[in-house]
Write an enzyme that holds these catalytic residues in place. Sequence first.
Site, PDB file in Angstrom:
ATOM      1  CB  ALA A  66      -1.312   0.353   1.439  1.00 23.53           C
ATOM      2  N   GLY A 112      -0.683  -4.994   1.162  1.00 22.12           N
ATOM      3  CA  GLY A 112      -1.220  -5.147   0.264  1.00 22.12           C
ATOM      4  C   GLY A 112      -1.471  -5.706  -0.997  1.00 22.12           C
ATOM      5  CD  GLU A 115      -3.606  -7.519   3.245  1.00 21.78           C
ATOM      6  OE1 GLU A 115      -3.887  -7.220   4.722  1.00 21.78           O
ATOM      7  OE2 GLU A 115      -3.054  -6.187   2.883  1.00 21.78           O
ATOM      8  CD  GLU A 135       0.683  -5.986   6.160  1.00 21.27           C
ATOM      9  OE1 GLU A 135      -0.110  -5.665   4.688  1.00 21.27           O
ATOM     10  OE2 GLU A 135       1.945  -6.749   6.372  1.00 21.27           O
TER      11      GLU A 135
END
Length: 260
Positions: A66, A112, A115, A135
């Site tokens: 991200a 992300g 994900e 993360e």
Amino acid sequence: MNYENILIEKENGIAVITINRPTKLNALNKATIEELHHGFGGLENDPAVKVIVITGSGEKAFVAGADISEFANFSVEKGADLAAKGQEMLFDFVENLKKPVIAAVNGFALGGGLELAMSAHFRIASDNAKMGLPEVTLGVIPGYGGTQRLPQLVGKGRAMEMIMTAGMVDAQTALNYGLVNHVVAQAELLDFTKEIAAKITKNSSVAIAKAIQAVNANFKDGVDGFDVEIKAFGDCFGTEDFKEGTTAFLEKRKADFPGK
């Protein structure tokens, strides 16, 4: 809609969405998530499209994570809202799409990015791919479904290790874990993925949509997947695809499904 961060190509019933932010290693920012939502939604409603492939531009990254600069100063409330909206707009949206979504993981799929790949219905990786959820090195946890989908795919113990160590796994390890279905050379990734997609396009799109619904039901709290399967199975009997498929079988010919 004119896209700044994604490219969409369609051919022979297969659509390829390419996340195109090469200078940012295709990192997901708010604008890209919104464009992906719109792009996936449009392709789901396009009767000419049977299968969707999601990949990243270049040879380095699928999606390297991200865009941290967008949320580094968020409050508790804003952080929770970021995860909730992101899951609704993209990650859960993709998982529950009626059309098959295949992630062609070309390089780094981190945070992300992993994900997003996990929200696809299955994954194919290039041999240089590396995947992880880093993360916790930022003092936060995966917020776009990573703590839920990774254990479903690789098991609780391996998921815990990957999340806690923030380590990356290579493509072969991802294959051994069941995180990806196939590993191929970088240059062959899209062609190989399209070959599998082409096999899917020959089958009943109505039945495939029902199968996606039934399989996903098994992972939803308070939902009996067997009941969903029974109803979806019964629903298939009222479709034109079922009539064509059974008639073609009895007539010893290939089915030409109308998708209805």
